[in-house]
Write a protein that holds these residues in place. Structure first.
Motif, short mmCIF file in Angstrom:
data_model
loop_
_atom_site.label_atom_id
_atom_site.label_comp_id
_atom_site.label_asym_id
_atom_site.label_seq_id
_atom_site.Cartn_x
_atom_site.Cartn_y
_atom_site.Cartn_z
N LYS A 10 -8.36 0.18 -6.13
CA LYS A 10 -8.57 1.41 -5.63
C LYS A 10 -9.81 2.00 -5.60
O LYS A 10 -10.32 2.62 -4.80
N CYS A 41 -1.22 0.69 2.88
CA CYS A 41 -2.04 1.09 1.98
C CYS A 41 -3.61 1.87 2.17
O CYS A 41 -3.80 2.79 1.22
N VAL A 45 -3.99 5.26 -0.14
CA VAL A 45 -5.09 5.47 -0.91
C VAL A 45 -6.04 6.50 -0.50
O VAL A 45 -6.48 7.24 -1.27
#
Ligand SMILES: [Zn+2]
Length: 283
Positions: A10, A41, A45
């Motif tokens: 991350k 993703c 994120v």
């Protein structure tokens, strides 16, 4: 695989978002989802980043359904993804734009290029008409390394100017952002599995659902990158940084896009590739 660390995964993406200024106050970002791990993703994120940094900007997910052959579970998965990411979802159908994907499949031209043309065109048009300031996709570093090599082989050198984490919009072309520019498919998969993020396991390419032949060479390219990364540390990172430098130089010669004589959307020819495709489609 055991060494996968979701926090550093991350952090790495956060660093790209800040370094390349992918998100700014008052942005309205549209992110295209496919139901797969990569766009999932990027969506997760990015939404976390916006929340953690308390940025005043809007993130909206969207999905363009290419036909009735798309199984309901794809749409269900996308709904779950946006629930987890806590962002709104809009669903569009290409039927409403007068296109039949199956018909395009029977045209005498490579289906992947037709599919890419349709998606690129509609994603830009829809997001812009909805008032978006930026368009986000889940393309990752390995995608860009492969695009780069294919464009070198095809001598489409100009296209390489588009391979950067942030591609500034021109005219009706929205600014495009790729938060996973320095990422790769394995890490995305590991991250989803680690946090239990829903995604469609199989290929989300429409070919798969139409049971048509998929170009196996695509997977081979990714294998080569993984192979090189084993004996050449930082191969991906250095290669991608090199691509960004080349893109910078190439973008100096970029002309403003024209507007298509038929639909008014941005293009580099008189008639855009989407309208040219529709012409074949109607014949
Ligand atoms: Zn057009």
């Amino acid at each position: 695989m055991n060494s996968f660390n979701p926090e550093s995964y991350k952090k790495k993406i956060y660093k790209i978002i800040s370094k390349y200024k992918l998100v700014q106050e008052n942005d309205k970002i549209f992110i295209g989802l496919s139901g797969g791990k990569d766009s999932g993703c990027a969506c997760f994120v990015l939404s976390e980043y916006i929340r953690e940094k308390k940025l005043k900007c809007e993130l909206v997910a969207f999905y363009i359904k290419l036909g009735d052959f798309i199984p309901e579970r794809v749409i269900e998965t996308i709904k779950k993804q946006t629930e987890v990411a806590q962002i709104p979802l809009k669903i569009y159908d290409i039927k409403d734009f007068g296109i039949s994907y199956k018909k395009i499949g029977t045209l005498n031209r490579p289906i992947c290029s037709s599919c890419g043309t349709i998606k690129r065109y509609l994603m830009n048009k829809i997001a812009r008409e909805e008032g978006a300031t930026k368009l986000c996709t889940g393309h990752h570093g390995d995608d860009f390394i492969v695009f780069f090599m294919k464009n070198i082989l095809g001598k489409n050198i100009e296209w390489i100017s588009k391979f950067t984490p942030l591609l500034e919009g021109k005219g009706k072309q929205l600014t495009r952002i790729r938060p996973l520019f320095f990422g790769n498919g394995e890490d995305n998969k590991n991250f989803c599995d680690f946090i239990n993020f829903p995604y469609i396991q199989e290929d989300v390419c429409p070919h798969f659902f139409l049971k048509q032949k998929i170009d196996k060479r695509r997977e081979k390219w990714y294998e080569v990158i993984r192979e090189i990364s084993k004996w050449q540390p930082n191969f991906r990172e250095y290669f991608l940084e090199g691509i960004i430098e080349i893109a910078k130089i190439l973008s100096l010669n970029q002309k403003e896009p024209l507007e298509c004589k038929i639909c008014g959307e941005p293009t580099n020819k008189e008639i855009c590739s989407f309208c040219r495709l529709l012409k074949f489609h109607k014949d």
